[in-house]
Scaffold this motif. Structure first.
Motif, mmCIF file in Angstrom:
data_model
loop_
_atom_site.group_PDB
_atom_site.id
_atom_site.type_symbol
_atom_site.label_atom_id
_atom_site.label_comp_id
_atom_site.label_asym_id
_atom_site.label_seq_id
_atom_site.Cartn_x
_atom_site.Cartn_y
_atom_site.Cartn_z
ATOM 1 N N THR A 278 1.012 -1.171 -0.049
ATOM 2 C CA THR A 278 0.039 -0.024 0.025
ATOM 3 C C THR A 278 0.980 1.150 -0.171
ATOM 4 O OG1 THR A 278 0.027 -0.041 2.464
ATOM 5 C CG2 THR A 278 -1.968 -1.165 1.048
ATOM 6 N N LEU A 279 2.112 1.281 -0.024
ATOM 7 C CA LEU A 279 3.057 2.394 0.265
ATOM 8 C C LEU A 279 3.331 2.815 -1.245
ATOM 9 C CD1 LEU A 279 5.438 1.285 2.826
ATOM 10 C CD2 LEU A 279 3.733 2.972 3.119
ATOM 11 N N PRO A 280 3.498 4.277 -1.350
ATOM 12 C CA PRO A 280 4.003 4.620 -2.480
ATOM 13 C C PRO A 280 5.484 4.318 -2.882
ATOM 14 C CG PRO A 280 3.796 6.298 -1.052
ATOM 15 C CD PRO A 280 3.244 5.466 -0.423
ATOM 16 N N LYS A 281 5.850 4.028 -3.872
ATOM 17 C CA LYS A 281 7.231 3.751 -4.421
ATOM 18 C C LYS A 281 7.869 4.794 -5.156
ATOM 19 C CE LYS A 281 5.466 -0.586 -3.380
ATOM 20 N NZ LYS A 281 3.998 -0.717 -3.107
ATOM 21 N N PRO A 282 9.022 5.420 -4.851
ATOM 22 C CA PRO A 282 9.737 5.037 -3.487
ATOM 23 C C PRO A 282 8.920 5.606 -2.463
ATOM 24 C CG PRO A 282 11.062 6.457 -5.196
ATOM 25 C CD PRO A 282 9.746 6.403 -5.546
ATOM 26 N N PHE A 283 9.184 5.025 -1.247
ATOM 27 C CA PHE A 283 8.427 5.665 -0.070
ATOM 28 C C PHE A 283 9.682 6.536 0.641
ATOM 29 C CE2 PHE A 283 7.703 4.665 4.684
ATOM 30 C CZ PHE A 283 6.443 5.413 4.770
ATOM 31 N N ARG A 284 9.069 7.824 1.153
ATOM 32 C CA ARG A 284 10.143 8.849 1.706
ATOM 33 C C ARG A 284 9.220 9.236 2.946
ATOM 34 N NH1 ARG A 284 13.169 11.374 -2.230
ATOM 35 N NH2 ARG A 284 12.985 13.714 -1.345
ATOM 36 N N ARG A 285 10.101 8.807 3.986
ATOM 37 C CA ARG A 285 9.652 9.139 5.233
ATOM 38 C C ARG A 285 10.957 9.949 6.151
ATOM 39 N NH1 ARG A 285 13.083 7.575 8.286
ATOM 40 N NH2 ARG A 285 13.259 6.084 9.855
ATOM 41 N N TYR A 286 10.524 10.673 7.089
ATOM 42 C CA TYR A 286 11.320 10.881 8.317
ATOM 43 C C TYR A 286 10.728 10.823 9.482
ATOM 44 C CZ TYR A 286 8.488 15.184 9.196
ATOM 45 O OH TYR A 286 7.492 16.110 9.398
ATOM 46 N N ALA A 287 11.857 10.472 10.695
ATOM 47 C CA ALA A 287 11.228 10.289 11.869
ATOM 48 C C ALA A 287 12.052 10.777 12.812
ATOM 49 C CB ALA A 287 11.063 8.630 12.005
ATOM 50 N N ASP B 251 15.896 11.031 11.421
ATOM 51 C CA ASP B 251 16.398 10.325 10.216
ATOM 52 C C ASP B 251 15.469 10.616 8.976
ATOM 53 O OD1 ASP B 251 17.924 8.818 11.918
ATOM 54 O OD2 ASP B 251 17.065 6.923 11.344
ATOM 55 N N ALA B 252 15.944 10.720 7.735
ATOM 56 C CA ALA B 252 15.291 10.703 6.512
ATOM 57 C C ALA B 252 15.440 9.378 5.729
ATOM 58 C CB ALA B 252 15.360 12.041 5.775
ATOM 59 N N ASP B 253 14.648 8.737 4.975
ATOM 60 C CA ASP B 253 15.037 7.686 4.385
ATOM 61 C C ASP B 253 14.133 7.622 3.096
ATOM 62 O OD1 ASP B 253 16.421 5.398 6.158
ATOM 63 O OD2 ASP B 253 15.364 6.886 7.378
ATOM 64 N N THR B 254 14.847 6.889 1.918
ATOM 65 C CA THR B 254 14.179 6.867 0.553
ATOM 66 C C THR B 254 14.031 5.248 0.464
ATOM 67 O OG1 THR B 254 14.443 8.901 -0.209
ATOM 68 C CG2 THR B 254 14.016 7.311 -1.902
ATOM 69 N N VAL B 255 12.866 4.631 0.547
ATOM 70 C CA VAL B 255 12.890 2.967 0.198
ATOM 71 C C VAL B 255 12.040 2.810 -0.956
ATOM 72 C CG1 VAL B 255 12.111 0.924 1.500
ATOM 73 C CG2 VAL B 255 12.620 2.971 2.597
ATOM 74 N N GLY B 256 12.655 1.900 -1.870
ATOM 75 C CA GLY B 256 11.904 1.522 -3.035
ATOM 76 C C GLY B 256 12.525 2.028 -4.400
ATOM 77 N N THR B 257 13.795 2.312 -4.342
ATOM 78 C CA THR B 257 14.548 2.712 -5.530
ATOM 79 C C THR B 257 16.157 2.568 -5.402
ATOM 80 O OG1 THR B 257 15.066 4.593 -7.173
ATOM 81 C CG2 THR B 257 14.783 5.118 -4.813
ATOM 82 N N ASP B 258 16.824 1.973 -6.411
ATOM 83 C CA ASP B 258 18.427 1.933 -6.408
ATOM 84 C C ASP B 258 18.809 3.061 -7.361
ATOM 85 O OD1 ASP B 258 17.456 1.382 -9.134
ATOM 86 O OD2 ASP B 258 18.277 -0.652 -9.195
ATOM 87 N N ASN B 259 17.991 4.426 -7.555
ATOM 88 C CA ASN B 259 18.646 5.211 -8.099
ATOM 89 C C ASN B 259 19.630 5.813 -7.408
ATOM 90 O OD1 ASN B 259 19.067 7.606 -9.557
ATOM 91 N ND2 ASN B 259 16.999 7.915 -10.365
ATOM 92 N N ILE B 260 20.903 6.143 -8.036
ATOM 93 C CA ILE B 260 21.902 6.600 -7.045
ATOM 94 C C ILE B 260 21.584 7.971 -6.960
ATOM 95 C CG2 ILE B 260 23.582 7.646 -8.985
ATOM 96 C CD1 ILE B 260 24.676 5.483 -6.216
ATOM 97 N N ALA B 261 20.813 8.777 -7.604
ATOM 98 C CA ALA B 261 20.322 10.219 -7.158
ATOM 99 C C ALA B 261 19.745 10.338 -5.861
ATOM 100 C CB ALA B 261 19.437 10.716 -8.430
ATOM 101 N N ALA B 262 19.086 9.042 -5.298
ATOM 102 C CA ALA B 262 18.675 9.344 -3.744
ATOM 103 C C ALA B 262 19.673 9.222 -3.133
ATOM 104 C CB ALA B 262 17.781 7.948 -3.974
ATOM 105 N N ASP B 263 20.921 8.810 -3.290
ATOM 106 C CA ASP B 263 22.139 8.818 -2.403
ATOM 107 C C ASP B 263 22.597 10.282 -2.383
ATOM 108 O OD1 ASP B 263 22.620 5.783 -1.569
ATOM 109 O OD2 ASP B 263 22.147 5.992 -3.551
ATOM 110 N N ALA B 264 22.672 10.740 -3.603
ATOM 111 C CA ALA B 264 23.284 12.233 -3.633
ATOM 112 C C ALA B 264 22.318 13.274 -2.943
ATOM 113 C CB ALA B 264 23.335 12.543 -5.206
ATOM 114 N N ALA C 35 17.253 0.771 -0.644
ATOM 115 C CA ALA C 35 16.809 2.001 0.404
ATOM 116 C C ALA C 35 18.266 2.742 0.596
ATOM 117 C CB ALA C 35 16.306 1.372 1.646
ATOM 118 N N THR C 36 17.858 3.933 1.091
ATOM 119 C CA THR C 36 19.182 4.722 1.378
ATOM 120 C C THR C 36 18.566 5.867 2.375
ATOM 121 O OG1 THR C 36 20.802 6.333 0.780
ATOM 122 C CG2 THR C 36 18.767 6.586 -0.472
#
Length: 504
Positions: free
Chosen positions: A104-113, A135-148, A355-356
């Motif tokens: 049920t989550l959007p992909k990528p899933f972007r959350r902070y906690a 924390d901030a995390d992006t889950v569901g993508t291997d795009n290296i832009a998420a790490d940048a 995820a990153t």
């Protein structure tokens, strides 16, 4: 004659490694968290709150042949003897949440906690067993832009908190590169003990001299106290190659993008090449977005402690130096970090979910900001205190207090049983900017007296003669009740930003 045996209650004491936190520090922390939250929200992350307790196996700690979980977590058994643990970070609970709700989550899933985490480790100066992370995390993508993006998020957050450019740097490396160099020098990655021993040694590059790192990579090192740390057992050629790798300051790819680097005479592996290409992509992306090497740069000594990282890793480090109370230089070093962890969710689902993420150590960063004088610690004032001059007419004082509150001003009525002198001392201890005084005569005239405690303290320090002080009646005015709110606001505004507590 022996003393009578008195029945006593429990000793009032804190568990080792924990502490009570007072109002001033709490307010500073809350202000920091709101600034961090604003940056994370600007990047499009959404809030998520997970419980402080998880099943122990969900955190990645198991009970193979032990009566209790592995060291590092606080654990207990519930009524059905299932092991549960306090979370030691905010990432493992996120992995459980994603696995449980992936459909049920959007992909990528972007959350902070944000919240407290707990480490069952030996406490030390400034090192507690409970502390706050964000924390901030992006889950569901291997795009290296998420790490940048995580690196840029880290830089923007530090600057939003008042850390100037030049006083911090976000350093980037890759676990692929680290594992690749170990493969290159002949270390079997399946030998977890040797692999971790090498990584732990490299992780100390910013704290130890090069010769000490060489000892840790070799036979071992004895510190100043005489304690001996067993080494990783590498030979001299391997040690030279690993240190040469870790001290590289530039990563370049020749035309065609082919990495031909040899480190210490050893041929590099394909894993190393993949890691280097990832780093070059991150570097190109952050440069294109306007982040120079003074803010984000590649650094081969970055390791990160957690074992679940699988790709790029990053560390936010403060580079400025301050002196402690004894005049000794202090560097705060790392105040946050993160990286790619593509295998954490798969522990639950069996499927790879890339995820990153990035995590700020709020407590440590707060200590650094305090040293820089950027926390606004002096800005927090107590409430306006309404003194109770006639206990028989307490309703009148409550009405005055409510009038201030309804105007958006922090206020309290004195609830003790002491006289005026003690009430004034109480207001001072509460760091109150001013007090409201209304005696019988003032009440009859529909007036109140306002005493500006901040200005009064300044005047008292400047006036040596008590008679002169009394004659001047510094910072004390009598006004109509109808003017009370406006005149209190004037007093608060007079000392801004040293005093806060009003709303327009």
């Amino acid at each position: 004659m022996s003393k009578p045996n008195k029945t006593t209650g429990p000793e009032a004491r804190l568990p080792k490694g924990f502490r009570d936190i007072g109002a001033s520090e709490i307010r500073v922390t809350q202000a920091m968290i709101e600034k961090i939250r604003a940056v994370y929200e600007r990047y499009g992350f959404e809030p998520l709150e997970t419980p402080a307790i998880e099943f122990t196996d969900a955190l990645g700690k198991f009970l193979p042949d032990q009566d209790r979980p592995n060291a590092g977590v606080f654990s207990f058994q519930d009524e059905d003897e299932t092991w549960m643990s306090l979370r030691y970070d905010l990432t493992a609970p996120l992995a459980r949440h994603v696995a449980e709700n992936y459909a049920t989550l959007p992909k990528p899933f972007r959350r902070y906690a944000t919240g407290s985490v707990f480490r069952n480790e030996k406490p030390g100066p400034g090192r507690f067993r409970q502390f706050t992370q964000f924390d901030a995390d992006t889950v569901g993508t291997d795009n290296i832009a998420a790490d940048a993006e995580m690196c840029m998020l880290a830089a923007d957050t530090l600057e939003a908190l008042g850390i100037a450019r030049g006083d911090y740097v976000v350093k980037v490396n890759s676990r692929k590169v680290l594992d690749g160099i170990l493969e290159s020098v002949g270390i079997d990655l399946a030998d977890a003990h040797k692999r971790l021993a090498v990584l732990r040694s490299l992780d100390k590059m910013d704290k130890f001299k090069k010769q000490d790192i060489a000892l840790l990579l070799g036979t071992g090192r004895k510190d100043e106290s005489g304690d001996f740390t067993k080494g990783a057992g590498l030979d001299s050629k391997q040690i030279d190659a690993v240190i040469a790798f870790a001290t590289q300051t530039e990563i370049e790819t020749p035309e065609g993008g082919v990495v031909t680097t040899r480190v210490g005479g050893f041929e590099i592996t394909e894993r190393y090449r993949e890691g280097i290409f990832d780093l070059v992509k991150i570097q190109n992306l952050v440069r294109a977005a306007g982040y120079g090497k003074d803010r984000i740069r590649l650094d081969m000594s970055v390791v990160r402690g957690l074992e679940y990282y699988t790709g790029p890793v990053f560390e936010a480090e403060l580079t400025f130096q301050v002196n402690d109370d004894d005049g000794n230089p202090v560097r705060f070093g790392s105040v946050g970090g993160g990286g790619r962890y593509d295998d954490l969710v798969s522990r639950f689902t069996g499927e790879k979910v890339p995820a990153t993420g990035f995590s700020i150590g709020v407590s440590r960063l707060q200590a650094a900001l305090t040293a820089l004088g950027k926390t606004g610690a002096d800005a927090a004032t107590g409430p306006v205190v309404v003194l109770v001059m006639d206990k028989a007419d307490i309703g009148t004082y409550q009405r005055l207090t409510q009038t201030l509150r309804q105007a958006g001003i922090r206020a309290e009525m004195y609830l003790g049983s002491s006289g005026m002198k003690a009430q004034m001392k109480y207001a001072d201890k509460r760091n109150s900017p001013c007090v409201v005084i209304q005696g019988g005569d003032e009440r009859a005239d529909g007036k109140v007296t306002l005493k500006d405690l901040i200005e009064g303290a300044k005047a008292a320090a400047a006036i040596k003669d008590n008679k002169e002080w009394k004659a001047a009646r510094p910072a004390q005015i009598t006004v109509a009740e109808a003017e009370m709110v406006a005149r209190v606001r004037e007093i608060l505004a007079r000392h801004a930003p040293a005093a806060t507590g009003t709303e327009s």
